[in-house]
Design a protein around this motif. Structure first.
Motif, PDB file in Angstrom:
ATOM      1  N   THR A   1      21.301  -2.625   7.565  1.00 16.88           N
ATOM      2  CA  THR A   1      20.678  -3.617   6.690  1.00 16.88           C
ATOM      3  C   THR A   1      19.424  -3.027   6.049  1.00 16.88           C
ATOM      4  OG1 THR A   1      21.501  -5.412   8.083  1.00 16.88           O
ATOM      5  CG2 THR A   1      19.669  -5.939   6.628  1.00 16.88           C
ATOM      6  N   VAL A   2      19.256  -3.260   4.748  1.00 16.06           N
ATOM      7  CA  VAL A   2      18.071  -2.776   4.034  1.00 16.06           C
ATOM      8  C   VAL A   2      16.889  -3.682   4.372  1.00 16.06           C
ATOM      9  CG1 VAL A   2      17.032  -2.327   1.784  1.00 16.06           C
ATOM     10  CG2 VAL A   2      19.439  -1.762   2.177  1.00 16.06           C
ATOM     11  N   LEU A   3      15.863  -3.088   4.980  1.00 18.13           N
ATOM     12  CA  LEU A   3      14.649  -3.821   5.337  1.00 18.13           C
ATOM     13  C   LEU A   3      13.646  -3.831   4.192  1.00 18.13           C
ATOM     14  CD1 LEU A   3      14.060  -2.342   8.911  1.00 18.13           C
ATOM     15  CD2 LEU A   3      15.370  -4.385   8.285  1.00 18.13           C
ATOM     16  N   ALA A   4      13.618  -2.726   3.436  1.00 18.06           N
ATOM     17  CA  ALA A   4      12.690  -2.592   2.312  1.00 18.06           C
ATOM     18  C   ALA A   4      13.288  -1.607   1.318  1.00 18.06           C
ATOM     19  CB  ALA A   4      11.336  -2.088   2.791  1.00 18.06           C
ATOM     20  N   GLU A   5      12.944  -1.806   0.038  1.00 20.60           N
ATOM     21  CA  GLU A   5      13.414  -0.894  -1.002  1.00 20.60           C
ATOM     22  C   GLU A   5      12.383  -0.832  -2.109  1.00 20.60           C
ATOM     23  OE1 GLU A   5      17.374  -0.064  -3.723  1.00 20.60           O
ATOM     24  OE2 GLU A   5      17.282  -1.854  -2.482  1.00 20.60           O
ATOM     25  N   SER A   6      11.989   0.392  -2.486  1.00 19.37           N
ATOM     26  CA  SER A   6      10.988   0.562  -3.536  1.00 19.37           C
ATOM     27  C   SER A   6      11.013   1.979  -4.076  1.00 19.37           C
ATOM     28  CB  SER A   6       9.595   0.259  -2.978  1.00 19.37           C
ATOM     29  OG  SER A   6       8.620   0.474  -3.965  1.00 19.37           O
ATOM     30  N   ASN A   7      10.680   2.099  -5.356  1.00 22.53           N
ATOM     31  CA  ASN A   7      10.473   3.411  -5.975  1.00 22.53           C
ATOM     32  C   ASN A   7       9.002   3.814  -5.897  1.00 22.53           C
ATOM     33  OD1 ASN A   7      13.165   3.755  -6.773  1.00 22.53           O
ATOM     34  ND2 ASN A   7      12.836   2.490  -8.584  1.00 22.53           N
ATOM     35  N   ASP A   8       8.200   2.985  -5.255  1.00 22.05           N
ATOM     36  CA  ASP A   8       6.755   3.195  -5.201  1.00 22.05           C
ATOM     37  C   ASP A   8       6.275   3.244  -3.751  1.00 22.05           C
ATOM     38  OD1 ASP A   8       3.991   3.250  -5.734  1.00 22.05           O
ATOM     39  OD2 ASP A   8       3.889   1.068  -5.844  1.00 22.05           O
ATOM     40  N   THR A   9       6.626   4.327  -3.042  1.00 21.29           N
ATOM     41  CA  THR A   9       6.119   4.485  -1.686  1.00 21.29           C
ATOM     42  C   THR A   9       4.981   5.502  -1.688  1.00 21.29           C
ATOM     43  OG1 THR A   9       7.696   6.231  -1.080  1.00 21.29           O
ATOM     44  CG2 THR A   9       8.363   3.945  -0.625  1.00 21.29           C
ATOM     45  N   VAL A  10       4.106   5.377  -0.720  1.00 27.22           N
ATOM     46  CA  VAL A  10       3.005   6.324  -0.531  1.00 27.22           C
ATOM     47  C   VAL A  10       3.276   7.047   0.783  1.00 27.22           C
ATOM     48  CG1 VAL A  10       0.531   6.552  -0.100  1.00 27.22           C
ATOM     49  CG2 VAL A  10       1.352   4.906  -1.792  1.00 27.22           C
ATOM     50  N   VAL A  11       3.292   8.386   0.746  1.00 25.29           N
ATOM     51  CA  VAL A  11       3.575   9.160   1.953  1.00 25.29           C
ATOM     52  C   VAL A  11       2.269   9.605   2.599  1.00 25.29           C
ATOM     53  CG1 VAL A  11       4.746  11.174   2.913  1.00 25.29           C
ATOM     54  CG2 VAL A  11       5.776   9.928   1.002  1.00 25.29           C
TER      55      VAL A  11
ATOM     56  N   HIS B   1       6.685   7.030   4.934  1.00 20.66           N
ATOM     57  CA  HIS B   1       6.702   6.329   3.650  1.00 20.66           C
ATOM     58  C   HIS B   1       6.165   4.923   3.865  1.00 20.66           C
ATOM     59  CE1 HIS B   1       8.979   9.018   0.924  1.00 20.66           C
ATOM     60  NE2 HIS B   1       9.418   9.511   2.068  1.00 20.66           N
ATOM     61  N   TYR B   2       5.113   4.591   3.151  1.00 19.90           N
ATOM     62  CA  TYR B   2       4.542   3.247   3.188  1.00 19.90           C
ATOM     63  C   TYR B   2       5.070   2.480   1.977  1.00 19.90           C
ATOM     64  CZ  TYR B   2       1.301   4.392   6.953  1.00 19.90           C
ATOM     65  OH  TYR B   2       0.753   4.733   8.155  1.00 19.90           O
ATOM     66  N   PHE B   3       5.823   1.417   2.246  1.00 16.99           N
ATOM     67  CA  PHE B   3       6.433   0.595   1.212  1.00 16.99           C
ATOM     68  C   PHE B   3       5.488  -0.539   0.816  1.00 16.99           C
ATOM     69  CE2 PHE B   3       9.965   2.680   3.146  1.00 16.99           C
ATOM     70  CZ  PHE B   3      11.011   2.680   2.239  1.00 16.99           C
ATOM     71  N   PRO B   4       5.491  -0.947  -0.454  1.00 15.66           N
ATOM     72  CA  PRO B   4       4.686  -2.109  -0.833  1.00 15.66           C
ATOM     73  C   PRO B   4       5.137  -3.330  -0.027  1.00 15.66           C
ATOM     74  CG  PRO B   4       5.563  -0.992  -2.779  1.00 15.66           C
ATOM     75  CD  PRO B   4       6.230  -0.380  -1.581  1.00 15.66           C
ATOM     76  N   ALA B   5       4.188  -4.147   0.419  1.00  5.13           N
ATOM     77  CA  ALA B   5       4.519  -5.319   1.238  1.00  5.13           C
ATOM     78  C   ALA B   5       5.520  -6.231   0.526  1.00  5.13           C
ATOM     79  CB  ALA B   5       3.244  -6.073   1.596  1.00  5.13           C
ATOM     80  N   GLU B   6       5.408  -6.316  -0.797  1.00  5.15           N
ATOM     81  CA  GLU B   6       6.317  -7.205  -1.522  1.00  5.15           C
ATOM     82  C   GLU B   6       7.746  -6.672  -1.584  1.00  5.15           C
ATOM     83  OE1 GLU B   6       3.917  -4.748  -4.457  1.00  5.15           O
ATOM     84  OE2 GLU B   6       3.430  -6.001  -2.735  1.00  5.15           O
ATOM     85  N   SER B   7       7.977  -5.425  -1.155  1.00 13.43           N
ATOM     86  CA  SER B   7       9.321  -4.851  -1.197  1.00 13.43           C
ATOM     87  C   SER B   7      10.105  -5.081   0.100  1.00 13.43           C
ATOM     88  CB  SER B   7       9.245  -3.351  -1.483  1.00 13.43           C
ATOM     89  OG  SER B   7       8.787  -2.634  -0.337  1.00 13.43           O
ATOM     90  N   ILE B   8       9.460  -5.659   1.122  1.00  9.89           N
ATOM     91  CA  ILE B   8      10.174  -5.874   2.381  1.00  9.89           C
ATOM     92  C   ILE B   8      10.977  -7.173   2.326  1.00  9.89           C
ATOM     93  CG2 ILE B   8       8.468  -4.535   3.690  1.00  9.89           C
ATOM     94  CD1 ILE B   8       7.540  -7.195   4.968  1.00  9.89           C
ATOM     95  N   ASN B   9      12.068  -7.207   3.078  1.00 10.98           N
ATOM     96  CA  ASN B   9      12.925  -8.380   3.185  1.00 10.98           C
ATOM     97  C   ASN B   9      12.311  -9.280   4.261  1.00 10.98           C
ATOM     98  OD1 ASN B   9      15.039 -10.168   3.249  1.00 10.98           O
ATOM     99  ND2 ASN B   9      16.624  -8.601   3.415  1.00 10.98           N
ATOM    100  N   LYS B  10      11.369 -10.121   3.866  1.00 13.22           N
ATOM    101  CA  LYS B  10      10.482 -10.844   4.786  1.00 13.22           C
ATOM    102  C   LYS B  10      11.194 -11.673   5.851  1.00 13.22           C
ATOM    103  CE  LYS B  10       6.323 -11.193   1.902  1.00 13.22           C
ATOM    104  NZ  LYS B  10       6.419  -9.840   1.503  1.00 13.22           N
ATOM    105  N   GLU B  11      12.369 -12.203   5.553  1.00 15.73           N
ATOM    106  CA  GLU B  11      13.047 -13.036   6.547  1.00 15.73           C
ATOM    107  C   GLU B  11      13.532 -12.238   7.763  1.00 15.73           C
ATOM    108  OE1 GLU B  11      16.155 -12.334   3.262  1.00 15.73           O
ATOM    109  OE2 GLU B  11      14.069 -12.977   3.321  1.00 15.73           O
ATOM    110  N   LEU B  12      13.514 -10.908   7.668  1.00 15.32           N
ATOM    111  CA  LEU B  12      13.924 -10.065   8.790  1.00 15.32           C
ATOM    112  C   LEU B  12      12.751  -9.649   9.684  1.00 15.32           C
ATOM    113  CD1 LEU B  12      16.357  -7.704   6.837  1.00 15.32           C
ATOM    114  CD2 LEU B  12      16.942  -9.771   8.140  1.00 15.32           C
TER     115      LEU B  12
END
Length: 93
Positions: free
Chosen positions: A8-18, A23-34
Motif C-alpha cells: 500500500t502506498v503510504l506517501a507519494e511526492s516528487n518533492d522529497t528532501v533527503v 527521504h522526507y515527504f511533505p506532510a500533505e503527501s501522506i495517506n493520513k487515514e493509514l
C-alpha cells in the motif's frame, strides 16, 4: 518517490528532501487515514526532537514506522512539515 508498506502506498511526492539517506515527504503527501499518532519520541543533537506515527494497513500495525520533527532545530529547517519512514517501509522511485 513513493513510500510503500504491505503493498500500500503510504506517501507519494516528487518533492522529497533527503537527509542522512532518508527521504522526507511533505506532510500533505501522506495517506493520513493509514497513520496513527504514537507516544514515541527520540532526540537528535542537530535536528531536534522527533515524533512518530504508527501505520496500519489491512489490519496490520507497523509501530513507529514514520517520524517527523514538529519543531526542527535551525540546521534542519528543510525537513519541517515532512515525514520520513523506516521499519520495512520501502521508498522507491
Amino acid at each position: 518517490m513513493k513510500a510503500i508498506w504491505n503493498d500500500t502506498v503510504l506517501a507519494e511526492s516528487n518533492d522529497t528532501v533527503v537527509v542522512e539517506n532518508n527521504h522526507y515527504f511533505p506532510a500533505e503527501s501522506i495517506n493520513k487515514e493509514l497513520f496513527e499518532d504514537s507516544i514515541a519520541h527520540t532526540s537528535c543533537p542537530w535536528k531536534g526532537r522527533a515524533s512518530y506515527y504508527s501505520v496500519r494497513v489491512n489490519g496490520e500495525l507497523n509501530k513507529d514506522a514514520a517520524w517527523y520533527y514538529p519543531e526542527p532545530k535551525e540546521a534542519a529547517q528543510q525537513i519541517k512539515g515532512r515525514v520520513a519512514f523506516w521499519k520495512g517501509v520501502k521508498v522507491v522511485e
